[in-house]
Design an enzyme around this catalytic site. Structure first.
Site, PDB file in Angstrom:
ATOM      1  N   LYS A   1      45.133 -39.580   1.386  1.00  0.00           N
ATOM      2  CA  LYS A   1      46.099 -38.659   1.033  1.00  0.00           C
ATOM      3  C   LYS A   1      45.329 -37.211   1.260  1.00  0.00           C
ATOM      4  CE  LYS A   1      45.535 -38.380  -3.759  1.00  0.00           C
ATOM      5  NZ  LYS A   1      46.075 -38.349  -5.201  1.00  0.00           N
TER       6      LYS A   1
ATOM      7  N   GLU B   1      42.267 -44.938 -17.145  1.00  0.00           N
ATOM      8  CA  GLU B   1      42.334 -43.609 -16.565  1.00  0.00           C
ATOM      9  C   GLU B   1      43.514 -43.812 -15.881  1.00  0.00           C
ATOM     10  OE1 GLU B   1      39.826 -40.939 -16.663  1.00  0.00           O
ATOM     11  OE2 GLU B   1      41.784 -40.593 -15.925  1.00  0.00           O
ATOM     12  N   PHE B   2      44.358 -42.650 -15.784  1.00  0.00           N
ATOM     13  CA  PHE B   2      45.508 -42.567 -15.226  1.00  0.00           C
ATOM     14  C   PHE B   2      45.580 -41.380 -14.171  1.00  0.00           C
ATOM     15  CE2 PHE B   2      46.824 -44.365 -19.044  1.00  0.00           C
ATOM     16  CZ  PHE B   2      47.555 -45.659 -18.905  1.00  0.00           C
TER      17      PHE B   2
ATOM     18  N   CYS C   1      43.131 -47.459  -6.026  1.00  0.00           N
ATOM     19  CA  CYS C   1      43.858 -47.894  -7.040  1.00  0.00           C
ATOM     20  C   CYS C   1      44.765 -49.076  -6.727  1.00  0.00           C
ATOM     21  CB  CYS C   1      44.343 -47.228  -8.097  1.00  0.00           C
ATOM     22  SG  CYS C   1      43.042 -46.286  -8.964  1.00  0.00           S
TER      23      CYS C   1
ATOM     24  N   ARG D   1      39.176 -44.788   0.875  1.00  0.00           N
ATOM     25  CA  ARG D   1      39.369 -46.165   0.524  1.00  0.00           C
ATOM     26  C   ARG D   1      40.680 -46.537   0.691  1.00  0.00           C
ATOM     27  NH1 ARG D   1      36.654 -45.882  -5.188  1.00  0.00           N
ATOM     28  NH2 ARG D   1      37.278 -43.797  -5.105  1.00  0.00           N
TER      29      ARG D   1
ATOM     30  N   THR E   1      39.743 -49.527 -14.367  1.00  0.00           N
ATOM     31  CA  THR E   1      40.840 -50.439 -14.573  1.00  0.00           C
ATOM     32  C   THR E   1      40.277 -51.970 -14.481  1.00  0.00           C
ATOM     33  OG1 THR E   1      42.289 -48.976 -13.391  1.00  0.00           O
ATOM     34  CG2 THR E   1      43.039 -51.355 -13.678  1.00  0.00           C
TER      35      THR E   1
ATOM     36  N   GLY F   1      47.682 -45.530   0.182  1.00  0.00           N
ATOM     37  CA  GLY F   1      46.052 -45.983   0.073  1.00  0.00           C
ATOM     38  C   GLY F   1      45.315 -45.732  -1.144  1.00  0.00           C
TER      39      GLY F   1
ATOM     40  N   VAL G   1      35.936 -41.867 -11.319  1.00  0.00           N
ATOM     41  CA  VAL G   1      36.358 -41.811 -12.719  1.00  0.00           C
ATOM     42  C   VAL G   1      35.480 -41.293 -13.544  1.00  0.00           C
ATOM     43  CG1 VAL G   1      37.182 -43.415 -14.597  1.00  0.00           C
ATOM     44  CG2 VAL G   1      37.847 -43.832 -12.382  1.00  0.00           C
TER      45      VAL G   1
ATOM     46  N   LYS H   1      47.975 -50.075 -17.892  1.00  0.00           N
ATOM     47  CA  LYS H   1      47.515 -49.620 -16.605  1.00  0.00           C
ATOM     48  C   LYS H   1      47.947 -50.398 -15.583  1.00  0.00           C
ATOM     49  CE  LYS H   1      45.182 -47.562 -13.929  1.00  0.00           C
ATOM     50  NZ  LYS H   1      43.981 -46.610 -13.580  1.00  0.00           N
TER      51      LYS H   1
HETATM   52  C1  UDX Z   1      47.123 -43.626  -8.147  1.00  0.00           C
HETATM   53  C2  UDX Z   1      48.014 -43.069  -9.232  1.00  0.00           C
HETATM   54  O1  UDX Z   1      48.914 -42.094  -8.947  1.00  0.00           O
HETATM   55  C3  UDX Z   1      47.259 -42.833 -10.578  1.00  0.00           C
HETATM   56  O2  UDX Z   1      47.982 -42.796 -11.562  1.00  0.00           O
HETATM   57  C4  UDX Z   1      46.172 -43.993 -11.141  1.00  0.00           C
HETATM   58  O3  UDX Z   1      45.506 -43.769 -11.664  1.00  0.00           O
HETATM   59  C5  UDX Z   1      45.432 -44.082  -9.448  1.00  0.00           C
HETATM   60  O4  UDX Z   1      46.203 -44.360  -8.565  1.00  0.00           O
HETATM   61  P1  UDX Z   1      45.798 -42.070  -6.332  1.00  0.00           P
HETATM   62  O5  UDX Z   1      45.325 -43.046  -5.645  1.00  0.00           O
HETATM   63  O6  UDX Z   1      44.832 -40.707  -6.570  1.00  0.00           O
HETATM   64  O7  UDX Z   1      46.435 -42.139  -7.891  1.00  0.00           O
HETATM   65  O8  UDX Z   1      46.943 -41.481  -5.410  1.00  0.00           O
HETATM   66  P2  UDX Z   1      48.496 -41.064  -5.445  1.00  0.00           P
HETATM   67  O9  UDX Z   1      48.616 -39.680  -5.333  1.00  0.00           O
HETATM   68  O10 UDX Z   1      49.143 -41.810  -6.326  1.00  0.00           O
HETATM   69  O11 UDX Z   1      48.898 -41.671  -4.099  1.00  0.00           O
HETATM   70  C6  UDX Z   1      48.573 -42.920  -3.597  1.00  0.00           C
HETATM   71  C7  UDX Z   1      49.017 -43.020  -2.112  1.00  0.00           C
HETATM   72  O12 UDX Z   1      50.414 -43.227  -2.075  1.00  0.00           O
HETATM   73  C8  UDX Z   1      48.815 -42.134  -1.262  1.00  0.00           C
HETATM   74  O13 UDX Z   1      48.166 -42.790  -0.007  1.00  0.00           O
HETATM   75  C9  UDX Z   1      49.971 -41.379  -1.102  1.00  0.00           C
HETATM   76  O14 UDX Z   1      49.929 -40.542   0.124  1.00  0.00           O
HETATM   77  C10 UDX Z   1      50.898 -42.354  -1.054  1.00  0.00           C
HETATM   78  N1  UDX Z   1      52.264 -41.806  -1.555  1.00  0.00           N
HETATM   79  C11 UDX Z   1      52.415 -41.113  -2.805  1.00  0.00           C
HETATM   80  C12 UDX Z   1      53.373 -41.943  -0.716  1.00  0.00           C
HETATM   81  O15 UDX Z   1      53.176 -42.688   0.271  1.00  0.00           O
HETATM   82  N2  UDX Z   1      54.667 -41.844  -1.190  1.00  0.00           N
HETATM   83  C13 UDX Z   1      54.835 -41.028  -2.328  1.00  0.00           C
HETATM   84  O16 UDX Z   1      56.041 -40.815  -2.514  1.00  0.00           O
HETATM   85  C14 UDX Z   1      53.796 -40.885  -3.254  1.00  0.00           C
END
Ligand code: UDX
Length: 479
Positions: free
Chosen positions: A334, A158-159, A273, A341, A130, A270, A11, A215
């Site tokens: 991802k 933070e989003f 957040c 994490r 958060t 995963g 962040v 959030k």
């Molecule tokens: C997330 C939120 O999107 C963000 O707004 C917040 O600030 C922090 O948490 P992030 O953890 O970086 O962000 O990842 P994100 O792209 O949202 O994906 C989270 C997980 O969901 C990943 O493991 C991704 O592969 C999975 N995912 C996402 C799915 O399995 N299916 C989907 O359709 C979208």
């Protein structure tokens, strides 16, 4: 403006870097000397070993020692600072509540420094990471205890999604600022001048508590979408003949009221957040006397999703993992990050070891170094069974099955690597529905077990035969 960023993780680092790019003078502070040394080196590799975000290194290199300064000591930069961003690690406890130890230690340290200021410039302490609803008020209490004068508190969550921190910071959907007074809202308006009155960006001013709540509700609603598709959509397509997952999601999300985001069925979401935030919100609801059934189900579905394909491999494909070699493709939670994490791969490794595999041949384009921190054989001697591989093909070599865990783009062409490395019959477990030409593989004798679809095999003893065979080129392509 002169600002301080406390905590330089996922962040704090991108936020501080972007603020420096917008012309503010940023002092980024962390107690972790190794981290600060890496950032101060300006060296791409050293910085990326700490935090790997596309587009971030050039900003740091450009702004380093111009608008951006990294330090483990902020005692002499606090004078004249107008905004202090709290970007600290707030890990979950076992009961889901949030551990505010790091946060509280840093807040006390800063409050001491602020109390000793010579000039009492108005300063706003802003929670960026958060934190539970009520934490801004808690921070206010710490400031009062130390006798800090002319200071306000705010919440500015933070989003950002990882891997998109830079583009997301430059062009966010919304900026939410919760503060108590017009003066403090005004200071943050000055800081975020580029976003206020923007034609597209929603700049929302509200109370600190509302901002904190926005959030949590935002993140848990996103995970609810994912769990809906993983727990309902995928289950329907797996247990009924002739449901095509991709057509199903296009048909449902064609309604403009329904999000397309979240409909990519997977082996569970995963990241740092979602899991933490939903557990915290469940805790916050329950401790204020409410039920949290919906969120508990969302959380359970997501956790179940991280290992259920191994069980399906047993009862649908008749595969016994005992003493087998399994290629684990993808370790990061991802694509485009080295962050592991809460990654599905962590649970996959535990499940595979519990099923008695002989070896796990692991490969990830970015997270190999990170993985060695999670799987230290000194913590668990079974981690000796993990072989770190140099490529997909290296991982597939000599394996009896593969498990595709992370949605790296390069895995879309995995079929060619499979054909070149292992002979059929061979089990492909696809946790991301990533292989566009899976039907051709099945026709050549490979067994295919995807999330959101039935087990496919030409082997008569285990064969599932679709009544109307799936098209050769599936609508997986270009999803
Ligand atoms: C997330 C939120 O999107 C963000 O707004 C917040 O600030 C922090 O948490 P992030 O953890 O970086 O962000 O990842 P994100 O792209 O949202 O994906 C989270 C997980 O969901 C990943 O493991 C991704 O592969 C999975 N995912 C996402 C799915 O399995 N299916 C989907 O359709 C979208």
């Amino acid at each position: 403006m002169k600002i301080v960023v406390v905590g330089t993780g996922y962040v704090g680092l991108p936020h501080g870097a972007i603020c420096s790019e917008y012309g503010h003078t940023v002092y980024a502070y962390d107690i972790n000397q190794e981290r600060i040394d890496a950032y101060n080196s300006g060296d791409r590799q050293q910085i990326e070993q700490q935090i790997n975000e596309p587009g971030l290194v050039p900003i740091i290199q450009e702004q380093l020692n111009r608008n951006l300064f990294f330090t483990t000591d902020i005692s002499d930069v606090i004078e004249g600072t107008e905004v202090i961003f709290m970007c600290l690690n707030t890990p979950p406890r076992r009961d889901g509540s949030t551990d505010l130890t790091y946060y509280t230690n840093a807040a006390n340290h800063i409050a001491e420094l602020l109390a000793a200021r010579k000039e009492q410039t108005r300063v706003v302490l802003v929670n960026k990471s958060t934190v539970p609803v009520g934490t801004a008020r808690y921070l206010e209490g710490i400031l009062k205890q130390h006798g800090v004068e002319n200071a306000g508190v705010a919440s500015n969550p933070e989003f950002l999604a990882q891997g998109k921190a830079v583009e997301g910071s430059r062009s966010p959907d919304r900026v939410v600022v919760g503060a108590d007074t017009e003066e403090d809202l005004g200071i943050l308006r000055k800081l975020y001048a580029a976003y206020v009155n923007h034609v597209r960006i929603r700049y929302i001013e509200t109370t600190p508590e509302t901002a904190e709540c926005i959030k949590y509700l935002g993140n848990t609603l996103l995970l609810t979408y994912i769990s809906f598709w993983n727990g309902i959509g995928a289950r329907m397509a797996e247990s009924h003949d002739n449901i095509r997952m991709e057509d199903l999601k296009v048909g449902v999300t064609a309604d403009s009221r329904i999000s397309t985001w979240g409909s990519y069925v997977s082996n569970g979401a995963g990241g740092s957040c979602f899991g933490k935030d939903i557990q915290s919100l469940i805790y916050q609801l329950k401790s204020s006397g409410n039920q949290a059934h919906l969120l508990e189900a969302v959380f359970d579905i997501n956790e179940y999703q991280k290992t259920y394909l191994f069980d399906r491999a047993g009862y649908e494909a008749g595969f016994n993992f005992n003493n087998k070699s399994v290629a684990l493709l993808g370790l990061a939670f991802k694509k485009r990050t080295n962050d592991m994490r809460d990654s599905a791969s962590l649970k996959a490794v535990q499940a595979l070891l519990a099923k008695g595999v002989k070896e796990i041949r692991a490969y990830d384009p970015l997270a190999m170094h990170e993985a060695t921190r999670y799987f230290d054989p000194e913590d668990n001697h079974l981690y000796d069974r993990i072989v770190y591989c140099e490529s997909e093909r290296d991982a597939l070599q000599g394996s009896d099955a593969c498990y595709l865990s992370t949605d790296w783009e390069e895995f879309r062409t995995l079929s060619a690597d499979i054909r070149a490395s292992v002979d059929a019959p061979y089990l492909i477990i696809d946790g991301r529905r990533m292989l566009p030409d899976y039907m051709a593989l099945v026709q050549d004798g490979y067994d295919y077990l995807p999330v959101g679809g039935q087990f496919l095999s030409i082997n008569e003893t285990k064969a599932y035969k679709p009544k109307n065979p799936l098209p050769k080129t599936s609508s997986l392509i270009g999803r």
